[in-house]
Design a protein around this motif. Structure first.
Motif, PDB file in Angstrom:
ATOM      1  N   VAL A  19     -12.339  -4.549  -9.076  1.00  0.00           N
ATOM      2  CA  VAL A  19     -12.892  -4.158  -7.785  1.00  0.00           C
ATOM      3  C   VAL A  19     -11.976  -3.087  -7.190  1.00  0.00           C
ATOM      4  CG1 VAL A  19     -13.414  -4.918  -5.442  1.00  0.00           C
ATOM      5  CG2 VAL A  19     -13.971  -6.390  -7.384  1.00  0.00           C
ATOM      6  N   TYR A  21      -9.935  -0.679  -4.690  1.00  0.00           N
ATOM      7  CA  TYR A  21      -9.313  -0.942  -3.393  1.00  0.00           C
ATOM      8  C   TYR A  21      -8.655   0.343  -2.905  1.00  0.00           C
ATOM      9  CZ  TYR A  21      -4.976  -1.096  -6.090  1.00  0.00           C
ATOM     10  OH  TYR A  21      -3.929  -0.773  -6.915  1.00  0.00           O
ATOM     11  N   ALA A  22      -8.502   0.435  -1.588  1.00  0.00           N
ATOM     12  CA  ALA A  22      -7.842   1.595  -0.994  1.00  0.00           C
ATOM     13  C   ALA A  22      -6.393   1.217  -0.694  1.00  0.00           C
ATOM     14  CB  ALA A  22      -8.559   2.005   0.286  1.00  0.00           C
ATOM     15  N   LEU A  23      -5.474   2.014  -1.189  1.00  0.00           N
ATOM     16  CA  LEU A  23      -4.055   1.741  -0.978  1.00  0.00           C
ATOM     17  C   LEU A  23      -3.529   2.651   0.114  1.00  0.00           C
ATOM     18  CD1 LEU A  23      -1.435   0.341  -1.788  1.00  0.00           C
ATOM     19  CD2 LEU A  23      -1.109   2.125  -3.510  1.00  0.00           C
ATOM     20  N   ALA A  31      -0.517  -8.238  -4.753  1.00  0.00           N
ATOM     21  CA  ALA A  31      -1.787  -8.786  -5.214  1.00  0.00           C
ATOM     22  C   ALA A  31      -1.870 -10.260  -4.839  1.00  0.00           C
ATOM     23  CB  ALA A  31      -1.905  -8.620  -6.726  1.00  0.00           C
ATOM     24  N   VAL A  50      -8.813  -8.115   3.045  1.00  0.00           N
ATOM     25  CA  VAL A  50      -7.906  -7.609   2.010  1.00  0.00           C
ATOM     26  C   VAL A  50      -8.488  -7.956   0.643  1.00  0.00           C
ATOM     27  CG1 VAL A  50      -5.839  -7.794   3.447  1.00  0.00           C
ATOM     28  CG2 VAL A  50      -6.506  -9.719   2.013  1.00  0.00           C
ATOM     29  N   PRO A  51      -8.165  -7.156  -0.380  1.00  0.00           N
ATOM     30  CA  PRO A  51      -8.690  -7.456  -1.723  1.00  0.00           C
ATOM     31  C   PRO A  51      -8.160  -8.789  -2.241  1.00  0.00           C
ATOM     32  CG  PRO A  51      -7.774  -5.233  -1.608  1.00  0.00           C
ATOM     33  CD  PRO A  51      -7.355  -5.932  -0.365  1.00  0.00           C
ATOM     34  N   THR A  53      -8.331 -11.605  -5.733  1.00  0.00           N
ATOM     35  CA  THR A  53      -8.787 -11.994  -7.060  1.00  0.00           C
ATOM     36  C   THR A  53      -8.899 -13.514  -7.064  1.00  0.00           C
ATOM     37  OG1 THR A  53      -7.677 -10.114  -8.085  1.00  0.00           O
ATOM     38  CG2 THR A  53      -8.288 -11.947  -9.531  1.00  0.00           C
ATOM     39  N   GLU A  76     -13.015  -9.955  -7.076  1.00  0.00           N
ATOM     40  CA  GLU A  76     -12.580  -9.804  -8.459  1.00  0.00           C
ATOM     41  C   GLU A  76     -12.289 -11.183  -9.043  1.00  0.00           C
ATOM     42  OE1 GLU A  76     -10.063  -6.155  -9.653  1.00  0.00           O
ATOM     43  OE2 GLU A  76      -8.631  -7.798  -9.404  1.00  0.00           O
TER      44      GLU A  76
END
Length: 202
Positions: A19, A21-23, A31, A50-51, A53, A76
């Motif tokens: 997936v 993501y913008a950093l 993570a 926030v991303p 998993t 993800e």
């Protein structure tokens, strides 16, 4: 006139199911992996700021359905790998195939805290060979010489260790926040880190 067959490029699982993501520039990279026990309402994770998993137990009867629901929520997926201690190479081959069949859209395989994927150098070598073929990444725990990580680096398999378990299922929100802050601090010092917790309301 001869017809030249088209070449189909199949991306590795780590790329195909990731997936984006913008950093934010110059921010520490951390993570977050949440272990799914199948009880948390997927709607609670939809649109999470926030991303994330989510690691799924492939032995759960609902593993496939959970994967579909979580992917539909934009998340993800990783697949847990409950390989028995002392399993033979044939056992490892069969169980890995079953795990990846149960959760086919995983970006990575995730070890158990006992770090059984690297319990011996031959086991670690076999796991890395499997992942080199499937294109999955590997997340394991820091144990001993970390032979799995060393072998993966030599084979071009993306692998990393867990920096900290920030929630074992019993922490309150204040404790979780402290661990997350420590993870962010560590990431700012040494580079990207992985933190693991339980997928629950807190």
């Amino acid at each position: 006139e001869a017809v030249v067959p088209s070449t189909v490029v199949v991306e590795p699982a780590l790329v195909r199911y990731a997936v984006p993501y913008a950093l934010a520039q110059d921010n520490p990279l951390m993570a977050l992996i949440l272990i799914d026990d199948g009880t948390l309402d997927v709607a609670a994770l939809t649109g999470f700021p926030v991303p994330l998993t989510i690691a799924i137990d492939p032995l759960s009867p609902s593993a496939g359905a959970r994967m579909v629901a979580l992917r539909g929520a934009g998340l993800e997926i990783a697949v847990l790998t409950p390989v028995p201690a002392g399993a033979t190479p044939a056992d490892v081959e069969i169980t890995f195939q079953a795990f990846l069949d149960a959760v086919p859209q995983a970006v990575a395989v995730m070890d158990l805290p006992e770090a059984l994927l690297q319990e011996s150098r031959p086991r670690a070598s076999q796991v890395v060979e499997i992942l080199a073929e499937t294109g999955h990444g590997m997340v394991t725990y820091d144990r001993g010489l970390n032979s799995g990580i060393q072998i993966a680096a030599g084979k071009g398999v993306k692998a990393t260790t867990v920096f900290r378990v920030f929630d074992d299922g019993e922490k309150d929100s204040a404790a979780i926040k402290r661990f997350l802050d420590q993870g962010a601090f560590r990431a700012g010092q040494v580079g990207p880190v992985v933190l693991v917790g339980q997928a629950r309301t807190e």
